[in-house]
Design a protein around this motif. Structure first.
Motif, mmCIF file in Angstrom:
data_model
loop_
_atom_site.group_PDB
_atom_site.id
_atom_site.type_symbol
_atom_site.label_atom_id
_atom_site.label_comp_id
_atom_site.label_asym_id
_atom_site.label_seq_id
_atom_site.Cartn_x
_atom_site.Cartn_y
_atom_site.Cartn_z
ATOM 1 N N GLU A 85 -10.561 0.532 -2.480
ATOM 2 C CA GLU A 85 -11.228 0.152 -1.231
ATOM 3 C C GLU A 85 -12.591 0.829 -1.078
ATOM 4 O O GLU A 85 -13.459 0.307 -0.381
ATOM 5 C CB GLU A 85 -10.326 0.473 -0.037
ATOM 6 C CG GLU A 85 -9.101 -0.421 0.044
ATOM 7 C CD GLU A 85 -8.854 -0.937 1.453
ATOM 8 O OE1 GLU A 85 -9.262 -2.074 1.750
ATOM 9 O OE2 GLU A 85 -8.237 -0.185 2.236
ATOM 10 N N SER A 111 -8.696 6.373 7.466
ATOM 11 C CA SER A 111 -8.824 7.406 6.443
ATOM 12 C C SER A 111 -10.203 7.387 5.804
ATOM 13 O O SER A 111 -10.822 8.442 5.586
ATOM 14 C CB SER A 111 -7.742 7.218 5.373
ATOM 15 O OG SER A 111 -6.459 7.416 5.929
ATOM 16 N N TYR A 157 -5.059 2.618 -4.197
ATOM 17 C CA TYR A 157 -5.621 1.531 -3.400
ATOM 18 C C TYR A 157 -6.835 2.002 -2.610
ATOM 19 O O TYR A 157 -7.821 1.266 -2.471
ATOM 20 C CB TYR A 157 -4.574 0.947 -2.451
ATOM 21 C CG TYR A 157 -5.056 -0.337 -1.808
ATOM 22 C CD1 TYR A 157 -5.235 -1.491 -2.572
ATOM 23 C CD2 TYR A 157 -5.353 -0.396 -0.447
ATOM 24 C CE1 TYR A 157 -5.691 -2.660 -1.997
ATOM 25 C CE2 TYR A 157 -5.808 -1.568 0.128
ATOM 26 C CZ TYR A 157 -5.978 -2.697 -0.646
ATOM 27 O OH TYR A 157 -6.447 -3.864 -0.073
ATOM 28 N N ALA A 158 -6.806 3.237 -2.121
ATOM 29 C CA ALA A 158 -7.982 3.785 -1.437
ATOM 30 C C ALA A 158 -9.161 3.862 -2.398
ATOM 31 O O ALA A 158 -10.312 3.601 -2.027
ATOM 32 C CB ALA A 158 -7.670 5.166 -0.864
ATOM 33 N N GLN A 216 0.838 -1.211 0.000
ATOM 34 C CA GLN A 216 0.000 0.000 0.000
ATOM 35 C C GLN A 216 0.870 1.256 0.000
ATOM 36 O O GLN A 216 0.658 2.191 0.771
ATOM 37 C CB GLN A 216 -0.973 -0.004 1.184
ATOM 38 C CG GLN A 216 -1.996 -1.129 1.118
ATOM 39 C CD GLN A 216 -3.011 -1.076 2.231
ATOM 40 O OE1 GLN A 216 -3.325 -0.007 2.746
ATOM 41 N NE2 GLN A 216 -3.513 -2.230 2.626
ATOM 42 N N GLU A 221 -5.201 -0.961 7.503
ATOM 43 C CA GLU A 221 -4.427 0.253 7.245
ATOM 44 C C GLU A 221 -5.276 1.371 6.655
ATOM 45 O O GLU A 221 -4.936 2.541 6.783
ATOM 46 C CB GLU A 221 -3.275 -0.060 6.292
ATOM 47 C CG GLU A 221 -2.251 -1.044 6.820
ATOM 48 C CD GLU A 221 -2.677 -2.501 6.608
ATOM 49 O OE1 GLU A 221 -1.880 -3.386 6.982
ATOM 50 O OE2 GLU A 221 -3.791 -2.740 6.089
ATOM 51 N N GLY A 222 -6.390 1.030 5.994
ATOM 52 C CA GLY A 222 -7.176 2.036 5.303
ATOM 53 C C GLY A 222 -8.429 2.492 6.023
ATOM 54 O O GLY A 222 -9.097 3.433 5.583
ATOM 55 N N PRO A 256 0.137 3.813 4.053
ATOM 56 C CA PRO A 256 -1.001 3.658 4.954
ATOM 57 C C PRO A 256 -1.017 4.737 6.031
ATOM 58 O O PRO A 256 -0.068 4.886 6.794
ATOM 59 C CB PRO A 256 -0.777 2.270 5.574
ATOM 60 C CG PRO A 256 -0.020 1.527 4.520
ATOM 61 C CD PRO A 256 0.894 2.550 3.909
ATOM 62 N N ASP A 279 -5.473 8.206 -3.772
ATOM 63 C CA ASP A 279 -4.622 7.039 -3.602
ATOM 64 C C ASP A 279 -5.248 5.859 -4.353
ATOM 65 O O ASP A 279 -6.402 5.505 -4.103
ATOM 66 C CB ASP A 279 -4.512 6.734 -2.100
ATOM 67 C CG ASP A 279 -3.645 5.536 -1.783
ATOM 68 O OD1 ASP A 279 -3.876 4.453 -2.368
ATOM 69 O OD2 ASP A 279 -2.753 5.653 -0.921
#
Length: 278
Positions: free
Chosen positions: A158, A202, A154-155, A88, A198-199, A115, A152
């Motif tokens: 997600e 946020s 990966y965000a 990440q 980790e996400g 992260p 981001d």
């Protein structure tokens, strides 16, 4: 050529870049047997798994575009870089728009994504050229889905964990790759609940900070289930002017498996002074 940095901590506010932000799916769908064969049995379940599929893919290159509109003002911020989904971590070079006069050129801002943290270099606003600014993304009202001028990658994936409704639109093509187009709405509160450890913080901040927790999206997956393009439409309230800002964030992912080495800056390279507002 990969940049070499070490790990860090510390936190400062990204007031200037946030102020810059606050100032402010094309293609022909296929038909016939091929499109019918590609039709998923459950679009919602397919999109819930999209982030995990990126982790399995490992790495990719990325291009980003963020369009912001409020009142009669519209700006676009573009970025390009690489991302490691297993760790990440990513690195983007973000280009800020010109001043309205068109006379001022901004130096690209190098952003490191990790992260819970956003690191920025060439930040300006009184920050020495050789120093980094570090932001704790869980303290941002948008969870860094908007503040950095790029979502981001990966965000962005997600967010799809919170998909409430989705429909399969059809087959199309992006950069020579056949993809499946989906359209739907995700709930940021649900995305935060089911996100990676980790996400979560946020996304939870974004769920509280945006004008609406519901996020409309269009996403294009290749035949391996990897995101090739995703477009979110966010909405938040400018704290100064109390005006609603509409944000369309687009992320393109390509060259899966590309080499990525993102190392975070050491503590001594983090700027701890006051950041002027631009």
């Amino acid at each position: 050529m990969a940049e070499q940095y070490g790990r860090t901590g510390g936190a400062v506010a990204a007031a200037g870049l946030t102020a810059c932000v606050c100032l402010l799916a094309s293609g022909c769908a296929g038909s016939g047997a091929a499109a019918e064969d590609a039709r998923p049995a459950d679009p919602v379940r397919t999109l819930h798994q999209a982030a995990d599929t990126l982790v399995d893919a490992g790495t990719s290159k990325a291009r980003t575009s963020m369009e912001m509109a409020t009142g009669g003002t519209r700006v676009t911020i573009r970025g390009e870089g690489v991302y490691d989904y297993t760790r990440q971590r990513g690195r983007l070079k973000v280009m800020l728009p010109q001043d309205p006069s068109g006379q001022t050129e901004h130096r690209p801002i190098t952003e490191l994504l990790a992260p819970g943290a956003l690191y920025m270099k060439n930040r300006g606003a009184g920050v020495p050229a050789d120093k980094w600014v570090r932001v704790d993304t869980s303290t941002l009202s948008d969870g860094n889905l908007v503040t950095g001028g790029a979502t981001d990658p990966y965000a962005a994936a997600e967010v799809l964990r919170g998909t409430r409704t989705a429909q399969y639109v059809g087959r199309t093509e992006i950069a020579g790759t056949e993809v499946n187009h989906y359209r739907g709405t995700a709930d940021l509160t649900e995305a935060a609940r089911t996100a990676s450890p980790e996400g979560r913080a946020s996304l939870a901040a974004a769920a509280k900070g945006f004008a609406k927790a519901e996020v409309p999206f269009d996403v294009y997956l290749d035949d391996e289930g990897r995101i090739r393009k995703i477009r979110h439409r966010f909405s938040f309230v400018n704290g100064r002017q109390q005006a609603t800002v509409a944000v369309a964030s687009t992320t393109l992912l390509y060259d899966f498996g590309a080499p990525v080495d993102v190392r975070l800056p050491p503590e001594e390279d983090i700027y701890a002074g006051r950041i002027a507002e631009e």
